[in-house]
Design a protein around this motif. Structure first.
Motif, PDB file in Angstrom:
ATOM      1  N   VAL A   1       5.762   2.900   7.464  1.00  0.00           N
ATOM      2  CA  VAL A   1       6.598   1.668   7.592  1.00  0.00           C
ATOM      3  C   VAL A   1       5.906   0.972   6.440  1.00  0.00           C
ATOM      4  O   VAL A   1       6.991   0.117   5.451  1.00  0.00           O
ATOM      5  N   ASP A   2       4.696   0.675   6.038  1.00  0.00           N
ATOM      6  CA  ASP A   2       4.137  -0.167   5.172  1.00  0.00           C
ATOM      7  C   ASP A   2       4.389   0.710   3.633  1.00  0.00           C
ATOM      8  O   ASP A   2       4.694  -0.323   2.845  1.00  0.00           O
ATOM      9  N   ALA A   3       4.421   2.004   3.707  1.00  0.00           N
ATOM     10  CA  ALA A   3       4.817   2.546   2.393  1.00  0.00           C
ATOM     11  C   ALA A   3       6.246   2.414   2.107  1.00  0.00           C
ATOM     12  O   ALA A   3       6.665   2.334   0.781  1.00  0.00           O
TER      13      ALA A   3
ATOM     14  N   GLU B   1      -1.921   4.682  13.649  1.00  0.00           N
ATOM     15  CA  GLU B   1      -1.960   4.234  12.210  1.00  0.00           C
ATOM     16  C   GLU B   1      -0.816   4.943  11.390  1.00  0.00           C
ATOM     17  O   GLU B   1      -0.110   4.476  10.436  1.00  0.00           O
TER      18      GLU B   1
ATOM     19  N   ALA C   1      12.622   0.640   6.643  1.00  0.00           N
ATOM     20  CA  ALA C   1      11.574   0.680   7.433  1.00  0.00           C
ATOM     21  C   ALA C   1      12.042  -0.161   8.900  1.00  0.00           C
ATOM     22  O   ALA C   1      11.210   0.211   9.975  1.00  0.00           O
TER      23      ALA C   1
ATOM     24  N   GLN D   1       2.489   3.346  11.487  1.00  0.00           N
ATOM     25  CA  GLN D   1       2.554   1.790  10.556  1.00  0.00           C
ATOM     26  C   GLN D   1       2.236   2.276   8.885  1.00  0.00           C
ATOM     27  O   GLN D   1       2.795   1.518   8.181  1.00  0.00           O
ATOM     28  N   LYS D   2       1.614   3.322   8.753  1.00  0.00           N
ATOM     29  CA  LYS D   2       1.538   3.566   7.200  1.00  0.00           C
ATOM     30  C   LYS D   2       2.860   4.135   6.728  1.00  0.00           C
ATOM     31  O   LYS D   2       3.021   3.652   5.511  1.00  0.00           O
TER      32      LYS D   2
ATOM     33  N   ALA E   1       7.678  -0.718   2.460  1.00  0.00           N
ATOM     34  CA  ALA E   1       8.006  -2.047   2.420  1.00  0.00           C
ATOM     35  C   ALA E   1       8.451  -2.508   0.791  1.00  0.00           C
ATOM     36  O   ALA E   1       9.293  -3.284   0.731  1.00  0.00           O
ATOM     37  N   ASP E   2       7.999  -1.836  -0.079  1.00  0.00           N
ATOM     38  CA  ASP E   2       8.094  -2.006  -1.469  1.00  0.00           C
ATOM     39  C   ASP E   2       9.407  -1.556  -2.045  1.00  0.00           C
ATOM     40  O   ASP E   2       9.986  -1.921  -2.981  1.00  0.00           O
TER      41      ASP E   2
ATOM     42  N   PRO F   1      12.560  -1.814   2.477  1.00  0.00           N
ATOM     43  CA  PRO F   1      12.195  -2.623   3.763  1.00  0.00           C
ATOM     44  C   PRO F   1      13.330  -2.553   4.759  1.00  0.00           C
ATOM     45  O   PRO F   1      12.728  -2.389   5.988  1.00  0.00           O
TER      46      PRO F   1
END
Length: 141
Positions: free
Chosen positions: A35-37, A29, A46, A32-33, A39-40, A43
């Motif tokens: 990478v997700d952070a 996790e 990421a 992935q956190k 995204a905005d 990207p």
């Protein structure tokens, strides 16, 4: 837990696919956190983070994943200014079979090369991760 060498790189496997698999296996996790952070805000960064370190480097044969995590924990400790990344990789070390004692020893070893302040920072990062971790590995494998 995966502590053996990764399988040989498949030519039909994209860097991104390989990277996502390695990221999930190693960092779970936490990776992935990150990478997700991104995204905005970034990207593309990421994607680079997935493809280069995990799709290209971590997926190479020749060094076991657990050994790669030892090297990463040592390097991030020695840098002395990467506590968030160090915490992710301490958890990754637990995920791939490193014991808490092994992680502590790697961090302590860095006092010789990067000084007591970096080792102290690393030990406190480990303490935070160990307090939050569901991995209860406590004996060397």
């Amino acid at each position: 837990m995966h502590s053996e060498n990764p399988p040989p790189l498949a030519s039909n496997d994209s860097r991104h696919e390989r990277g996502l698999r390695a990221l999930a296996e190693i960092d779970g996790e936490g990776g992935q956190k990150v990478v997700d952070a991104l995204a905005d805000i970034a990207p593309d960064f990421a994607r680079y983070l997935v493809e280069f370190p995990f799709g290209d480097i971590y997926s190479r044969p020749g060094l076991a994943t657990r050994d790669r995590e030892i090297a990463t924990i040592a390097a991030l400790t020695a840098l002395g200014h990467s506590a968030p990344q160090l915490e992710v990789h301490i958890q990754a070390g637990l995920n791939v079979g490193l014991s808490r004692e092994e992680i502590v020893e790697v961090i302590m070893q860095m006092a010789v090369y990067s000084g007591f302040p970096t080792a102290l920072n690393g030990l406190f990062a480990a303490k935070r991760v160990f307090a939050e971790s569901s991995c209860e590995t406590s004996h060397a494998k």
